[in-house]
Design an enzyme around this catalytic site. Structure first.
Site, PDB file in Angstrom:
ATOM      1  N   THR A 403      13.618  33.514 -33.085  1.00  0.00           N
ATOM      2  CA  THR A 403      14.668  33.885 -32.166  1.00  0.00           C
ATOM      3  C   THR A 403      15.765  34.346 -33.115  1.00  0.00           C
ATOM      4  O   THR A 403      15.635  34.173 -34.319  1.00  0.00           O
ATOM      5  CB  THR A 403      15.084  32.608 -31.384  1.00  0.00           C
ATOM      6  OG1 THR A 403      14.001  32.228 -30.544  1.00  0.00           O
ATOM      7  CG2 THR A 403      16.338  32.762 -30.569  1.00  0.00           C
ATOM      8  N   ASN A 423      10.180  35.000 -28.625  1.00  0.00           N
ATOM      9  CA  ASN A 423       9.477  33.737 -28.807  1.00  0.00           C
ATOM     10  C   ASN A 423       8.929  33.655 -30.232  1.00  0.00           C
ATOM     11  O   ASN A 423       9.694  33.404 -31.146  1.00  0.00           O
ATOM     12  CB  ASN A 423       8.393  33.521 -27.746  1.00  0.00           C
ATOM     13  CG  ASN A 423       7.995  32.054 -27.668  1.00  0.00           C
ATOM     14  OD1 ASN A 423       8.764  31.192 -28.079  1.00  0.00           O
ATOM     15  ND2 ASN A 423       6.821  31.750 -27.159  1.00  0.00           N
ATOM     16  N   GLU A 442       6.678  35.134 -24.382  1.00  0.00           N
ATOM     17  CA  GLU A 442       7.518  34.096 -23.776  1.00  0.00           C
ATOM     18  C   GLU A 442       6.789  33.285 -22.718  1.00  0.00           C
ATOM     19  O   GLU A 442       7.257  32.206 -22.348  1.00  0.00           O
ATOM     20  CB  GLU A 442       8.740  34.785 -23.153  1.00  0.00           C
ATOM     21  CG  GLU A 442      10.025  34.063 -23.357  1.00  0.00           C
ATOM     22  CD  GLU A 442      10.517  34.125 -24.788  1.00  0.00           C
ATOM     23  OE1 GLU A 442      10.593  33.061 -25.408  1.00  0.00           O
ATOM     24  OE2 GLU A 442      10.808  35.224 -25.287  1.00  0.00           O
ATOM     25  N   ASP A 445       6.384  29.624 -23.049  1.00  0.00           N
ATOM     26  CA  ASP A 445       7.466  28.666 -22.776  1.00  0.00           C
ATOM     27  C   ASP A 445       7.327  28.016 -21.397  1.00  0.00           C
ATOM     28  O   ASP A 445       8.071  27.092 -21.063  1.00  0.00           O
ATOM     29  CB  ASP A 445       8.840  29.340 -22.884  1.00  0.00           C
ATOM     30  CG  ASP A 445       9.310  29.448 -24.334  1.00  0.00           C
ATOM     31  OD1 ASP A 445       8.680  28.852 -25.216  1.00  0.00           O
ATOM     32  OD2 ASP A 445      10.314  30.146 -24.587  1.00  0.00           O
ATOM     33  N   SER A 474      14.092  27.864 -21.466  1.00  0.00           N
ATOM     34  CA  SER A 474      14.393  28.213 -22.856  1.00  0.00           C
ATOM     35  C   SER A 474      15.175  27.090 -23.523  1.00  0.00           C
ATOM     36  O   SER A 474      15.764  26.235 -22.849  1.00  0.00           O
ATOM     37  CB  SER A 474      15.236  29.488 -22.856  1.00  0.00           C
ATOM     38  OG  SER A 474      15.733  29.740 -24.150  1.00  0.00           O
TER      39      SER A 474
HETATM   40  N1  GLY Z   1      11.292  31.203 -26.861  1.00  0.00           N
HETATM   41  C1  GLY Z   1      12.071  30.143 -27.294  1.00  0.00           C
HETATM   42  C2  GLY Z   1      13.082  29.708 -26.317  1.00  0.00           C
HETATM   43  O1  GLY Z   1      13.502  30.479 -25.485  1.00  0.00           O
HETATM   44  O2  GLY Z   1      13.447  28.581 -26.339  1.00  0.00           O
END
Ligand code: GLY
Length: 594
Positions: A403, A423, A442, A445, A474
């Site tokens: 990130t 991600n 993503e 997640d 997230s």
């Molecule tokens: N993809 C990591 C987050 O959004 O926490």
């Protein structure tokens, strides 16, 4: 590894940092007063303030940008110098990172932008990815209900509908002052004419090439004569330049409709994804109210769901507010115990309650209330760890935590804290052929199976199960701390589940432990996230006796092979109004201001 910061107060190491002029004073002082050397030394030690091994923060009077990459920082700074505001600069930094930091900066992913305007108003732009309309709850599990390895991670089936372009453009339209062409100028130029590859990019390309090579479109973009780009090579991205020009010309429609959208849909068909033209056309960023709280008299603004970041941060800080952290001392066993226990509780609540607020009821006000924190605090036992029961996920390998974050304050008093992600590094590893950018992964997640750890070893339940058009939870924690009605700290970071504990520790280091902002960033960090039930500590940070004490309390401790988050921070010095930029030495961040 960062973290070789000596504690404030007396320490042998800090005494060794007496500068030469101070030594001269010492010598002449002794000659004149003829004091015994032991007394002289004691007096001198009292006179010399303790010093840390951190570099000094970058100082500027009017405006400051801190990001993980130098060209992006300077793209933002140029916008500010030309009269743009912090939102213009943030949009420029965001688009530039998509070119100069392709492993995490993006237009194929999403993020959260927290804005606090000079008049004290604040908002959050949620440009988190959404599950495609054809997504199903069980799309990553087999007929026995077990998660199929890699299905939610590699290839475009792992991709949520990208939100970054919609989010950055919404910020620009609602709160910026510059044109799309102006904020995209640098990004387009870098994509068109190329950037010199640095060691960071070379190493990440080499590290991820075996997965990138599974997709011919990715191989085409990230290799030169069949080999990954190397440090010093010029890396041009003509397809990405074309996509960015389409965005500059047609805005939202330049990405979510027309040729770029066609290319995304073609890539889905070619590589097994499910995002449709309808998914793209209907994607909108959303403005949401940030979460608000306080810590020892400082106001805290942070990300609201679907990011769990701000809620977990506030729950932790509320619990710790009732603990004398300053008295315990940074990195003391008692302080680490309190921190880990607070994190354990807040991450347990995250797993149970947080989801997309458009889909699930979250007891938000309860989770961030002082009363709730007081109850939670009571369950923390003195000198004794509380086990996270039934942890099924011990021993899982640590994944990459990717990130990127940037913090900006402008000459008008506006502050912006933005975190963006695809991600994993290089997302799902699939470049959209002809459009030149990688798609996120993503969808990992989401919770595909209750209590099954994701790439960050996070677990969750029903609230974060997959549903069409739902946003996945997230950890991103873009945060602004306010003092006397002015931005005091602008902070956020990368590092998956570790982002929130990293942000919390920077805040504690400044407010409780009195570190300057760079010391606060550099100081070694610990992390606990309920499951797995262990404290991950950065090597060479916790003294041996602290490790022994914490083990005696019942904690499992492991040195982490990756940083506990990487933060990019600005502090406004109350006594002077100067802006102090503190990039994280755990990455190649750059602070610059004027
Ligand atoms: N993809 C990591 C987050 O959004 O926490």
């Amino acid at each position: 590894m960062a973290g070789a910061v000596f504690r404030t107060g007396f320490s042998v190491a800090s005494n060794q940092l007496i500068s030469e002029p101070q030594m001269m004073i010492k010598l002449s002082f002794r000659v004149q007063l003829n004091l015994p050397s032991w007394l002289l030394l004691s007096l001198l030690l009292l006179a010399v303030p303790a010093q840390s091994a951190s570099r000094k923060p970058v100082r500027a009077k009017h405006a400051m940008v801190v990001s993980a990459e130098s060209l992006a920082t300077f793209a933002g700074l140029d916008i500010l110098r030309s009269g743009g505001n912090a939102i213009d600069a943030a949009v420029a930094v965001g688009f530039t990172l998509a070119v100069t930091y392709p492993e995490a900066g993006n237009i194929g992913g999403g993020g959260f932008m927290l804005i606090r305007l000079a008049d004290g108003q604040s908002t959050m732009i949620d440009f988190r990815e959404k599950a495609p309309m054809a997504a199903t709850r069980d799309m990553y599990v087999d007929s026995s209900g077990n998660v199929i390895p890699e299905k939610s991670v590699l290839g475009p089936l792992a991709s949520g509908v990208p939100g970054a372009v919609a989010g950055l453009l919404m910020a620009l339209e609602e709160y910026g002052t510059k044109s799309r062409a102006e904020v995209l100028e640098r990004a387009i130029a870098y994509a068109e004419h190329g950037i010199a590859v640095d060691l960071r990019l070379e190493e990440s390309l080499v590290g991820y090439m075996s997965d990138l090579e599974k997709f011919p479109s990715s191989t085409r973009v990230f290799t030169k004569n069949g080999e990954p780009y190397k440090e010093g090579d010029i890396f041009k991205q003509p397809d990405l330049a074309k996509t960015l020009r389409a965005i500059a010309k047609d805005g939202h429609d330049g990405f979510y409709e027309g040729e770029v959208a066609d290319r995304i849909v073609e890539e889905m068909k070619r590589s097994g994804g499910i995002i449709t033209y309808d998914d793209l056309e209907s994607y909108e960023a959303v403005e949401r109210t940030p979460v608000f709280g306080s810590y020892r008299g400082f106001e805290i603004l942070s990300s609201s769901p679907p990011s769990a970041g701000g809620t977990v941060l506030l729950e932790m800080l509320n619990i710790l507010e009732g603990v004398d952290m300053k008295g315990k001392g940074a990195h003391s066993s008692a302080a680490v115990h309190a921190f880990a226990a607070a994190a354990q509780q807040a991450y347990a609540d995250r797993a149970l309650y947080i989801g997309d607020p458009d889909f699930v009821e979250i007891p938000q006000q309860q989770l961030i209330s002082k009363e709730y924190a007081a109850q939670r605090r009571k369950t923390i036992q003195e000198n004794k760890a509380t086990p996270s029961t039934d942890a099924p996920n011990a021993g899982k390998e640590e994944g990459s935590h990717e990130t990127t974050h940037f913090s900006i304050i402008d000459q008008f008093g506006n502050a912006v804290s933005t975190t963006v992600t695809i991600n994993s590094l290089y997302g799902c590893k699939t470049v959209v052929d002809g459009a030149g950018f990688v798609l996120n992964n993503e969808m990992d997640d989401f919770v595909s199976k209750p209590m099954n750890p994701d790439s960050y070893e996070l677990v969750g339940f029903e609230a974060n199960a997959i549903e069409p058009e739902k946003r996945m939870v997230s950890s991103m924690t873009p945060t602004i701390v306010v003092k006397d009605n002015l931005p005091y700290l602008i902070v956020g970071g990368r590092g998956g589940s570790r982002i929130t504990t990293a942000v919390a520790q920077v805040i504690l280091n400044v407010i409780d432990f009195g570190m300057n902002v760079q010391e606060a960033v550099d100081f070694g960090r610990v992390h606990h996230q309920w499951r797995p039930d262990k404290i991950l500590y950065e090597p060479f940070t916790l003294p041996q006796d602290v490790l022994v004490n914490l083990r005696a309390m019942g904690y499992t401790l492991e040195p982490t092979s990756i940083a506990n988050g990487r933060v990019e921070v600005i502090l406004r010095e109350p006594s002077t109004g100067f802006l102090l930029g503190a990039p994280d030495p755990r990455e190649e961040g750059v602070a610059a201001g004027f």
